[in-house]
Design a protein around this motif. Structure first.
Motif, mmCIF file in Angstrom:
data_model
loop_
_atom_site.group_PDB
_atom_site.id
_atom_site.type_symbol
_atom_site.label_atom_id
_atom_site.label_comp_id
_atom_site.label_asym_id
_atom_site.label_seq_id
_atom_site.Cartn_x
_atom_site.Cartn_y
_atom_site.Cartn_z
ATOM 1 N N HIS A 112 0.860 -1.184 0.000
ATOM 2 C CA HIS A 112 0.000 0.000 0.000
ATOM 3 C C HIS A 112 0.897 1.234 0.000
ATOM 4 C CE1 HIS A 112 -3.305 -2.537 2.190
ATOM 5 N NE2 HIS A 112 -3.101 -2.910 0.942
ATOM 6 N N GLU A 113 1.176 1.751 -1.166
ATOM 7 C CA GLU A 113 2.100 2.886 -1.254
ATOM 8 C C GLU A 113 1.575 4.061 -0.431
ATOM 9 O OE1 GLU A 113 5.114 2.993 -2.373
ATOM 10 O OE2 GLU A 113 4.956 0.886 -2.942
ATOM 11 N N GLY A 114 2.493 4.648 0.332
ATOM 12 C CA GLY A 114 2.108 5.762 1.197
ATOM 13 C C GLY A 114 1.634 5.330 2.563
ATOM 14 N N ALA A 115 1.651 4.032 2.836
ATOM 15 C CA ALA A 115 1.283 3.522 4.163
ATOM 16 C C ALA A 115 2.316 2.476 4.582
ATOM 17 C CB ALA A 115 -0.114 2.907 4.148
ATOM 18 N N MET A 116 2.548 2.397 5.892
ATOM 19 C CA MET A 116 3.606 1.516 6.393
ATOM 20 C C MET A 116 3.373 1.184 7.856
ATOM 21 S SD MET A 116 7.653 2.438 6.839
ATOM 22 C CE MET A 116 8.757 1.295 7.694
ATOM 23 N N HIS A 117 3.726 -0.031 8.242
ATOM 24 C CA HIS A 117 3.779 -0.377 9.661
ATOM 25 C C HIS A 117 5.142 0.071 10.193
ATOM 26 C CE1 HIS A 117 0.158 -2.287 11.019
ATOM 27 N NE2 HIS A 117 0.093 -3.023 9.938
ATOM 28 N N ALA A 118 5.216 1.329 10.566
ATOM 29 C CA ALA A 118 6.480 1.929 10.992
ATOM 30 C C ALA A 118 6.574 2.063 12.506
ATOM 31 C CB ALA A 118 6.649 3.301 10.347
ATOM 32 N N CYS A 119 5.691 1.357 13.223
ATOM 33 C CA CYS A 119 5.740 1.448 14.689
ATOM 34 C C CYS A 119 5.535 0.091 15.359
ATOM 35 C CB CYS A 119 4.684 2.442 15.179
ATOM 36 S SG CYS A 119 5.006 3.098 16.827
ATOM 37 N N GLY A 120 5.425 -0.978 14.566
ATOM 38 C CA GLY A 120 5.356 -2.310 15.144
ATOM 39 C C GLY A 120 3.981 -2.828 15.469
ATOM 40 N N HIS A 121 2.931 -2.146 14.991
ATOM 41 C CA HIS A 121 1.585 -2.607 15.328
ATOM 42 C C HIS A 121 1.229 -3.925 14.644
ATOM 43 C CE1 HIS A 121 0.170 1.742 16.472
ATOM 44 N NE2 HIS A 121 1.324 1.420 17.002
ATOM 45 N N ASP A 122 1.917 -4.245 13.546
ATOM 46 C CA ASP A 122 1.757 -5.570 12.948
ATOM 47 C C ASP A 122 2.226 -6.651 13.919
ATOM 48 O OD1 ASP A 122 4.322 -4.469 12.685
ATOM 49 O OD2 ASP A 122 4.732 -5.429 10.766
ATOM 50 N N ALA A 123 3.322 -6.370 14.630
ATOM 51 C CA ALA A 123 3.805 -7.301 15.653
ATOM 52 C C ALA A 123 2.866 -7.343 16.849
ATOM 53 C CB ALA A 123 5.213 -6.900 16.099
ATOM 54 N N HIS A 124 2.287 -6.207 17.214
ATOM 55 C CA HIS A 124 1.360 -6.170 18.354
ATOM 56 C C HIS A 124 0.141 -7.050 18.099
ATOM 57 C CE1 HIS A 124 2.970 -1.873 19.384
ATOM 58 N NE2 HIS A 124 3.884 -2.807 19.506
ATOM 59 N N ALA A 125 -0.466 -6.904 16.905
ATOM 60 C CA ALA A 125 -1.634 -7.719 16.571
ATOM 61 C C ALA A 125 -1.278 -9.198 16.599
ATOM 62 C CB ALA A 125 -2.176 -7.325 15.202
ATOM 63 N N THR A 126 -0.098 -9.527 16.092
ATOM 64 C CA THR A 126 0.368 -10.911 16.094
ATOM 65 C C THR A 126 0.544 -11.419 17.522
ATOM 66 O OG1 THR A 126 1.496 -10.543 13.989
ATOM 67 C CG2 THR A 126 2.193 -12.439 15.281
ATOM 68 N N ILE A 127 1.107 -10.606 18.380
ATOM 69 C CA ILE A 127 1.276 -10.983 19.786
ATOM 70 C C ILE A 127 -0.084 -11.251 20.432
ATOM 71 C CG2 ILE A 127 1.909 -10.065 22.060
ATOM 72 C CD1 ILE A 127 4.322 -8.711 20.649
ATOM 73 N N GLY A 128 -1.072 -10.409 20.140
ATOM 74 C CA GLY A 128 -2.404 -10.610 20.718
ATOM 75 C C GLY A 128 -2.994 -11.954 20.358
ATOM 76 N N ILE A 129 -2.860 -12.349 19.084
ATOM 77 C CA ILE A 129 -3.381 -13.647 18.651
ATOM 78 C C ILE A 129 -2.572 -14.780 19.287
ATOM 79 C CG2 ILE A 129 -3.653 -15.155 16.635
ATOM 80 C CD1 ILE A 129 -4.256 -12.568 15.028
ATOM 81 N N GLY A 130 -1.251 -14.604 19.351
ATOM 82 C CA GLY A 130 -0.410 -15.619 19.982
ATOM 83 C C GLY A 130 -0.734 -15.829 21.446
ATOM 84 N N VAL A 131 -1.017 -14.743 22.162
ATOM 85 C CA VAL A 131 -1.368 -14.847 23.585
ATOM 86 C C VAL A 131 -2.697 -15.581 23.758
ATOM 87 C CG1 VAL A 131 -2.071 -13.514 25.616
ATOM 88 C CG2 VAL A 131 -0.015 -12.867 24.345
ATOM 89 N N LEU A 132 -3.683 -15.259 22.932
ATOM 90 C CA LEU A 132 -4.969 -15.953 23.016
ATOM 91 C C LEU A 132 -4.801 -17.449 22.841
ATOM 92 C CD1 LEU A 132 -7.302 -13.499 21.112
ATOM 93 C CD2 LEU A 132 -7.845 -14.525 23.329
ATOM 94 N N GLU A 133 -4.012 -17.861 21.859
ATOM 95 C CA GLU A 133 -3.823 -19.296 21.636
ATOM 96 C C GLU A 133 -3.042 -19.929 22.784
ATOM 97 O OE1 GLU A 133 -3.257 -22.094 17.845
ATOM 98 O OE2 GLU A 133 -1.641 -20.635 18.095
ATOM 99 N N ALA A 134 -2.036 -19.219 23.297
ATOM 100 C CA ALA A 134 -1.256 -19.757 24.412
ATOM 101 C C ALA A 134 -2.117 -19.945 25.655
ATOM 102 C CB ALA A 134 -0.073 -18.838 24.712
ATOM 103 N N ILE A 135 -2.990 -18.989 25.924
ATOM 104 C CA ILE A 135 -3.856 -19.094 27.105
ATOM 105 C C ILE A 135 -4.900 -20.189 26.904
ATOM 106 C CG2 ILE A 135 -5.604 -17.871 28.466
ATOM 107 C CD1 ILE A 135 -2.700 -17.094 29.073
ATOM 108 N N ALA A 136 -5.379 -20.358 25.682
ATOM 109 C CA ALA A 136 -6.339 -21.433 25.398
ATOM 110 C C ALA A 136 -5.730 -22.803 25.663
ATOM 111 C CB ALA A 136 -6.823 -21.344 23.955
ATOM 112 N N GLU A 137 -4.426 -22.916 25.530
ATOM 113 C CA GLU A 137 -3.733 -24.190 25.743
ATOM 114 C C GLU A 137 -3.159 -24.319 27.145
ATOM 115 O OE1 GLU A 137 -0.818 -24.077 22.686
ATOM 116 O OE2 GLU A 137 -2.238 -24.511 21.052
#
Length: 426
Positions: A135-160
């Motif tokens: 997406h030209e002119g847009a960027m994950h320049a602050c790590g929120h892509d990693a934050h969303a990934t962490i949220g999903i990872g935590v949910l799965e870890a807690i489910a297990e």
């Protein structure tokens, strides 16, 4: 999720960054991932208008901009039914996992990207590995892509895990414009949260370092001032004009002259200044978009009051009118010691974490403070956790990237702290 799964998800989100309130693909990707990985184990998955208090959204873009990003998400394969639920930019989600009797723990992760171009240099890792922003002119320049990934990872870890209680993960839109936090803090989903964790990756801390409790949030308020004067020919009849740019320039100069306060840090910045149409026309319109910040909410209000006075006085001095709108705002907050201690203890025993700092200061603003403040006012506790990552460029720069090993560190530390809260009580 395996380490490879976490990396693959983060890279997919990085490839398709979406700015505030336009996170159509991002929300859909989160929903798809949760439904495929957790399915019936989730007690609820609230999306769009069901996830937020829509009346409290701030800094929402215009309909045309929203429509463009929505159509882009549709072209990327997002289901029409889900896009209909997100209509109008009601992005974001709240996932709820119920695991029996115990405290209700919240985790807040932000999901939006920034409206800036990403580096196309061959030594930029997303370019080299083929996941640079599409997406030209847009960027994950602050790590929120990693934050969303962490949220999903935590949910799965807690489910297990053997966690006892309820976990709510708030996938929050529009942090970069401090526009989404209040809408989640005003939603029904936050009201029963006993302990809230929020997370940010990087913040100039290296991979392997965890900050158990971040403080030093600067309360912030955005101001937009529209100056109106009267146009005239600059050479023939200058006396007939009322120069809006001159009023704007006076305001900018005087904003930076605002007196500071003995009680703590204050900031002011005129980030956008524009006006005029030609060299020989006295301009009748001009505009400033500015922000004020303070170490406390009270100091921010001190700055805002005086900034508004400066804007009005500058208009009056040059015989112009000014309309002033307050945009997005966020308060300050403090991490609670009992949660800081738990996070520090867990982090110290987490593989890959080789240094734990009890506390550090953010030195900027964050609208997670709305959620933190709400939980604390309701009698609960809140903590903002920093997960270090080596990043080649600074936050919000074209070369920002994350060390993907730190995503796993974030999942392990946060899931461990949540398990501890379920065992010991929030």
């Amino acid at each position: 999720m395996t380490a490879d799964d976490l990396v693959a998800l983060r890279r997919d989100l990085h490839r398709r960054p979406e700015p505030a309130w336009r996170e159509f693909y991002t929300t859909a990707r989160i929903v798809d991932e949760l439904e495929s990985r957790l399915g019936d184990e989730l007690a609820a998955l609230h999306v769009g208008p069901d996830a937020i208090a829509g009346d409290h959204r701030m800094a929402v873009p215009d309909d045309a901009d929203l429509a463009r990003w929505r159509e882009q998400a549709r072209a990327a394969g997002v289901d029409d039914d889900l896009l209909e639920r997100l209509e109008g930019g009601y992005t974001g989600a709240v996932a709820v996992l119920e695991r029996g009797e115990g405290p209700t723990v919240g985790l807040r992760v932000d999901i939006d990207g920034l409206p800036r171009a990403e580096s196309d240099s061959l030594d930029h890792e997303p370019v080299a590995e083929g996941f640079r922003s599409e997406h030209e002119g847009a960027m994950h320049a602050c790590g929120h892509d990693a934050h969303a990934t962490i949220g999903i990872g935590v949910l799965e870890a807690i489910a297990e895990s053997d966690f006892a209680g309820t976990l709510k993960v708030f996938f929050q839109p529009a942090e970069e414009v401090v526009g989404g936090g209040k809408s989640m803090a005003e939603s029904v989903h936050i009201r029963d949260v006993d302990a809230l964790l929020a997370v940010h990756i990087g913040l100039d801390h290296p991979t392997g370092e965890v900050v158990a409790g971040i403080d030093g949030f600067l309360a912030v308020s955005h101001l937009e001032a529209e100056f109106t004067g009267e146009s005239a020919h600059a050479g023939g009849h200058p006396e007939q004009g009322r120069n809006a740019v001159q009023a704007m320039a006076t305001a900018v100069q005087n904003l930076y002259g605002l007196p500071r306060h003995n009680d703590g840090k204050t900031r002011v910045n005129a980030g956008v200044v524009e006006g005029g149409s030609a060299a020989n026309v006295i301009p009748d319109e001009a505009r400033i978009v500015a922000e004020v910040r303070g170490e406390t909410t009270q100091l921010m209000e001190y700055m805002k009051l005086r900034a508004r006075r400066v804007l009005r006085s500058a208009a009056e001095m040059h015989d112009c009118e000014v309309s002033i709108e307050t945009g997005a705002e966020a308060p300050s907050a403090t991490s609670d010691e009992e949660l800081v201690s738990i996070v520090a203890d867990v982090a110290g025993a987490t593989a890959g974490v080789d240094r734990v700092l009890e506390r550090d200061e953010l030195g900027g603003s964050e609208d997670a403070t709305f959620l933190m403040q709400t939980v604390q006012e309701n009698g609960g506790t809140a903590c903002y956790v920093g997960v270090g990552t080596d990043h080649p460029g600074g936050h919000h720069t074209a070369t920002f990237d994350v060390d993907e090993a730190s995503i796993g560190h974030g999942v392990d530390v946060l899931a461990g702290a949540i398990e501890r809260l379920g065992r010991d009580g929030a």
